[in-house]
Design a protein around this motif. Structure first.
Motif, mmCIF file in Angstrom:
data_model
loop_
_atom_site.group_PDB
_atom_site.id
_atom_site.type_symbol
_atom_site.label_atom_id
_atom_site.label_comp_id
_atom_site.label_asym_id
_atom_site.label_seq_id
_atom_site.Cartn_x
_atom_site.Cartn_y
_atom_site.Cartn_z
ATOM 1 N N SER A 46 0.828 -1.218 0.000
ATOM 2 C CA SER A 46 0.000 0.000 0.000
ATOM 3 C C SER A 46 0.862 1.266 0.000
ATOM 4 O O SER A 46 0.338 2.366 0.093
ATOM 5 C CB SER A 46 -0.893 -0.004 1.236
ATOM 6 O OG SER A 46 -0.081 0.079 2.389
ATOM 7 N N TYR A 47 2.163 1.133 -0.107
ATOM 8 C CA TYR A 47 3.025 2.306 -0.057
ATOM 9 C C TYR A 47 2.761 3.244 -1.241
ATOM 10 O O TYR A 47 2.689 2.806 -2.393
ATOM 11 C CB TYR A 47 4.506 1.900 -0.062
ATOM 12 C CG TYR A 47 5.412 3.103 -0.001
ATOM 13 C CD1 TYR A 47 5.721 3.698 1.215
ATOM 14 C CD2 TYR A 47 5.923 3.678 -1.167
ATOM 15 C CE1 TYR A 47 6.526 4.818 1.278
ATOM 16 C CE2 TYR A 47 6.722 4.803 -1.110
ATOM 17 C CZ TYR A 47 7.025 5.374 0.112
ATOM 18 O OH TYR A 47 7.802 6.497 0.163
ATOM 19 N N ALA A 48 2.600 4.520 -0.915
ATOM 20 C CA ALA A 48 2.462 5.542 -1.965
ATOM 21 C C ALA A 48 2.908 6.874 -1.395
ATOM 22 O O ALA A 48 2.585 7.213 -0.253
ATOM 23 C CB ALA A 48 1.017 5.627 -2.440
ATOM 24 N N ALA A 49 3.642 7.607 -2.159
ATOM 25 C CA ALA A 49 4.114 8.923 -1.712
ATOM 26 C C ALA A 49 4.329 9.793 -2.938
ATOM 27 O O ALA A 49 4.422 9.289 -4.066
ATOM 28 C CB ALA A 49 5.428 8.781 -0.938
ATOM 29 N N ASN A 50 4.379 11.092 -2.731
ATOM 30 C CA ASN A 50 4.735 11.912 -3.878
ATOM 31 C C ASN A 50 6.262 11.921 -4.031
ATOM 32 O O ASN A 50 6.987 11.419 -3.180
ATOM 33 C CB ASN A 50 4.124 13.308 -3.793
ATOM 34 C CG ASN A 50 4.693 14.144 -2.667
ATOM 35 O OD1 ASN A 50 5.695 13.793 -2.049
ATOM 36 N ND2 ASN A 50 4.035 15.256 -2.391
ATOM 37 N N MET A 51 6.739 12.438 -5.111
ATOM 38 C CA MET A 51 8.167 12.365 -5.414
ATOM 39 C C MET A 51 9.003 13.084 -4.358
ATOM 40 O O MET A 51 10.087 12.620 -3.991
ATOM 41 C CB MET A 51 8.418 12.945 -6.812
ATOM 42 C CG MET A 51 9.843 12.802 -7.309
ATOM 43 S SD MET A 51 10.458 11.093 -7.243
ATOM 44 C CE MET A 51 9.821 10.443 -8.790
ATOM 45 N N GLU A 52 8.491 14.216 -3.844
ATOM 46 C CA GLU A 52 9.232 14.963 -2.827
ATOM 47 C C GLU A 52 9.479 14.101 -1.584
ATOM 48 O O GLU A 52 10.499 14.199 -0.930
ATOM 49 C CB GLU A 52 8.447 16.215 -2.381
ATOM 50 C CG GLU A 52 8.435 17.348 -3.392
ATOM 51 C CD GLU A 52 7.572 17.020 -4.602
ATOM 52 O OE1 GLU A 52 6.489 16.424 -4.416
ATOM 53 O OE2 GLU A 52 8.004 17.329 -5.732
ATOM 54 N N LYS A 53 8.486 13.285 -1.285
ATOM 55 C CA LYS A 53 8.489 12.568 -0.019
ATOM 56 C C LYS A 53 9.144 11.176 -0.111
ATOM 57 O O LYS A 53 9.772 10.726 0.857
ATOM 58 C CB LYS A 53 7.027 12.413 0.426
ATOM 59 C CG LYS A 53 6.781 11.522 1.624
ATOM 60 C CD LYS A 53 7.051 12.265 2.913
ATOM 61 C CE LYS A 53 6.720 11.402 4.116
ATOM 62 N NZ LYS A 53 7.113 12.067 5.357
#
Lengths: 581, 581
Positions: free
Chosen positions: A228-235
């Protein structure tokens, strides 16, 4: 609704300034009409979509216990001066003066006003938690408004603000909102991802963006297909490589690379993988005195693998970078490296700099970098042998597809998204600036713990279109379509049978609560179908004399390749079955 | 809704700046909260009222065939320059500059923008008629905002604009809107009157105001109790007296009236009815050259009965007054009358002036006016004998109660009202200024015929309160109450029976579609009742242990002098019966 009583105004050509498909299609479908740069009339067809978005947002916000209010569009500057945003914010904050010369702003968000309301209303911990929201016109004076409703200046936003007695309660309020957002975006019928986002100076990990997935999206979204991992590129974190650094096998060799100032050029020249090169980025930080004058500058050398990109947010969090950083000037570079950019490296420095190696660079052996001499690189570079171990090893790069997922569950993938929502834990940033306190159980004043939660109400339809369209036009999800179904009679003016059946189907759908429009304009079938395919109404029922002779009408979902014949006896049930599908 | 999940925030004291009862009560009931002069937060309790007003307006506008759209709050100046309003309008038009220094306004209305939309959308008479409306935030930078939502700077207005092919069709569109407004105001449950209003330079009689009747209203409304005649004070005609002028019976006599410079004082001194005196108002009109400089001024003497007041709108329509008028300067008065104000009259003028006699003055005999000599009046003045017949006889006064109704059906009465709606035939004023044309049946371009129609959405609740309140607070009509009913359990935390019955009644009303709130805050009965009486929820059900032992609960309408006992078996039906009453 009958089409003759409505405004259906489609265009063959998109406006010249429309760069993205949603802007083109919303304009062509008569949903928006430009009034000025980044300022649009919401035309009747478009407003129906916006109202449906608003209704879903309102329903779920109410269900989650948030309380609706409305804060003024025009807000006195005083509160904005209390938090310092009146001065700190750039020209995107539209500042105005009234007839008496008093300063006002047009609200881009309302943290100040809602905090002012709550500091007056809430006296005791017993009144907490509270969450107030509004669905209201906002204005941000973007330097370059574009993409239609995607990056307008005037727009509608749902902004909510939670107030809690402590961080634990604030986190619970945050989770309630994050849950409500999931329900909202589920109901919109869009493919989206909630991704972890950077929470800036506040810290913690309570910041998530809701991204509508679309190839045309502005943002890169990182996720793990097997977890379920999801993050924006910054993070998104680039983990430290699991393999240890290899042993040095090559001698340090100075190699002529005339005119080859990029890693790509050098790798090509030397016929080695780009991943064996290291790029040198020279940054600087300044120490200011109380007058804001620079009293000292520190030069930094950041080392990244040639095939990796720097992540500014991660760099901004390095110890010593908290006050911000800038790219070094040419003279600072000459001064420390004795060379111009393009041939820089960490070996043979003229003056010491603060070296930060990306985690991946720190495990490289036999690598290639600039020689600090124009038109030369060095190969076979090895940590410890040719230069000291880096002062700091850190994650300072953007992840790439195939990187290990930070949760250890597989490899990362990257897709594009459009940010349409954001939930954010604010802590006491605003309550401290505005002295917004309540009396705790111990009778002592405490600062309110806050969170803020936004949904771009007018941006959402644009994102929905970026995700759902084809060469003929928009394909709305049922929940936010301007009309859910359209009845298209062919030759209604000539055939009583067609007219009667069209009215029967129209009234039957209306009675079933379907938001249906009857196209009684008398257009030719080709033009009529083209209009509704452009507008993107998901369910179409076509009624003609020929079919009626066989007792059938035609049903076509906007995604169906072709229409199917359905008996007049079954058509209402058929549409409803497709609606709930 | 449960009270614990909502914001109920009542105040004992009204703010110091609240002059009118609606402002006091809306603030005390927690419906609005001032953010700046004339700028209010719509708090949760108040927003519920506003949303109900909006919903009724929207429903009836749609039913009348108007099409909803939304025009931007921030509008580029260009369109406003096309009509000249950018320069002509006073500082109440809030003008702003964006980051590029371009001019914008915050919309106070949207004639320009809607006309711009329609001139692009409508090409042929076949597309007409059309009527577009919005319910949108407006701003008028009032010099002296006051009275809470009654005269705010930021407010919500429903503005509609009709477009027709000719005047006959435009008048039909106007009548459709006037009819829709009647339905809307009927549904609000308010006592109101649609009154004929002045239509300014456009002429005709297609202008009506919708006035909510309230003793505290700013406007005087004229109506005829024995007919349907109703007009605002500006518009209401004072008919010419039916009796002829009496014969002269007194000699012209100069009478000392030292220090008595008003008709009232003179009538008292001479012990005669005020209606035998004539007051002299000296006005002036200027002729300008192309540079806007005054090249010639004309002095006018207006004669009104001592007990009558001048009507500026009527005066502004006199032949020669079309360009506007002003009060004469002291030197102009000395120059023409040889006397200072207070003792002026039409007899023995030093220089000729343009005399206008009100219709009532023209039939007077043996009247009294100033002698054009300080501290002297003359009595026994008669037209034709002591001075020439007036150059012009006209209706230039406000009507008074008891005047004959212009429709010949009885006598006029006067009451006070608050303007909450206006329907107005615009003609081609805006379409000509903006060259908004369509192709007529003859293939030739014609100017669009327009009408505009406004409802003050945020003003309406204030007007409703001015009409419906008592010493304890607001008394909302069902249709726009923030909650229609409130369930007040007494000792809910101590008594399971009370709690169970309160939940039963609450859920029963909810299931019946009643907008009900359950007061689960645990307040003492006195404080709880005071809150709901202040907030003005029309239907209250009180549930206590004592009554439940007898199988009864208490019902009280906000207008009832006392509560009545109703059996628990009947309470749901009882409330619903009172709802539909």
């Amino acid at each position: 609704m009958k089409a003759s009583q409505f405004l259906i105004s489609t265009l063959k050509e998109a406006p010249a300034d429309a760069e993205v498909v949603s802007h083109k299609l919303m304009t062509r479908a008569g949903m928006i009409k430009k009034l000025g740069a980044g300022i649009y009339n919401y035309m009747p067809m478009g407003l129906r979509v916006i109202r449906k978005v608003e209704a879903i947002v309102r329903e779920e916000m109410n269900r989650a216990g948030a309380i609706e209010m409305t804060m003024p569009v025009v807000q006195p500057a005083e509160l904005w001066q209390e938090t310092g945003r009146f001065d700190k914010m750039g020209p995107e904050l539209l500042r105005i003066k009234d007839r008496h010369g008093r300063d006002f702003v047009i609200q881009p968000t309302s943290e100040e006003v809602v905090t002012d309301v709550v500091r007056q209303e809430v006296r005791s911990y017993k009144q907490l938690p509270k969450n107030f929201y509004q669905i209201q016109t906002k204005f941000r004076d973007e330097r370059r408004p574009r993409f239609g409703l995607m990056r307008g200046r005037e727009f509608i936003m749902k902004d909510a603000y939670s107030f809690d007695r402590d961080m634990a309660s604030a986190k619970a309020s945050y989770q309630v909102m994050a849950g409500a957002y999931r329900k909202i975006f589920d109901r919109f019928g869009l493919t989206y991802r909630a991704v972890a986002a950077d929470s800036g100076a506040i810290g913690g990990d309570l910041s998530e963006e809701f991204q509508v997935i679309a190839a045309t999206g502005e943002d890169a979204i990182v996720y793990c297909p097997s977890s379920s991992y999801a993050a924006n590129m910054e993070k998104a974190e680039a983990l430290a490589p699991s393999q240890p650094r290899g042993a040095a096998t090559q001698a340090l060799t100075k190699t002529p690379t005339p005119g080859k100032s990029t890693c790509e050029d050098v790798a090509a020249l030397l016929n080695v993988p780009l991943s064996t090169t290291v790029k040198s980025l020279v940054l600087a930080t300044d120490t200011l005195n109380e007058q804001g004058e620079i009293v000292k500058s520190q030069v930094w050398l950041l080392l990244l693998r040639g095939d990796h990109d720097m992540n500014e947010v991660k760099v901004g969090k390095l110890p010593g970078m908290e006050g911000g950083f800038r790219f070094a000037t040419l003279s600072e570079i000459e001064d420390h490296f004795g060379c111009k950019p393009g041939y820089l490296g960490p070996v043979n420095l003229k003056k010491p700099v603060h070296v930060v190696a990306d985690r991946d660079v720190s495990v490289m052996a036999d690598w290639i970098c600039g020689a600090n001499e124009e038109d030369f690189h060095i190969t076979g570079v090895n940590w410890g042998r040719d230069l000291p171990e880096p002062a700091l090893v850190a994650d300072i790069r953007n992840v790439v597809a195939g990187d290990k997922s930070p949760d250890g569950q597989g490899e990362l993938a990257i897709e594009r998204g459009i940010e349409v929502g954001h939930v954010f834990y604010l802590g006491t940033k605003y309550s401290k600036a505005m002295n917004a306190t309540f009396l705790g159980e111990d009778g002592k004043p405490q600062f309110l713990e806050m969170g803020c939660y936004g949904i771009g109400v007018t941006r959402l339809p644009a994102a929905a279109i970026e995700q759902n369209h084809d060469e003929r036009g928009i394909i709305w999800p049922d929940a936010i379509a301007p009309f859910t179904a359209v009845v298209c009679p062919i030759g209604m003016d000539r055939s009583e049978a067609v007219k009667a059946e069209a009215e029967r189907v129209y009234n039957g759908l209306l009675a079933a609560g379907v938001d249906v429009i009857l196209d009684d304009r008398g257009e030719r079938p080709g033009a009529m179908f083209a209009d509704w395919e452009l507008i993107g109404v998901p369910h179409r029922i076509t009624i003609g004399d020929k079919g009626l002779k066989d007792g059938v009408v035609e049903y076509q979902h906007r995604r169906d390749a072709q229409s199917s014949k359905v008996s007049t006896a079954d058509i209402l049930a058929h549409v409803q079955a497709r609606l709930s599908a």
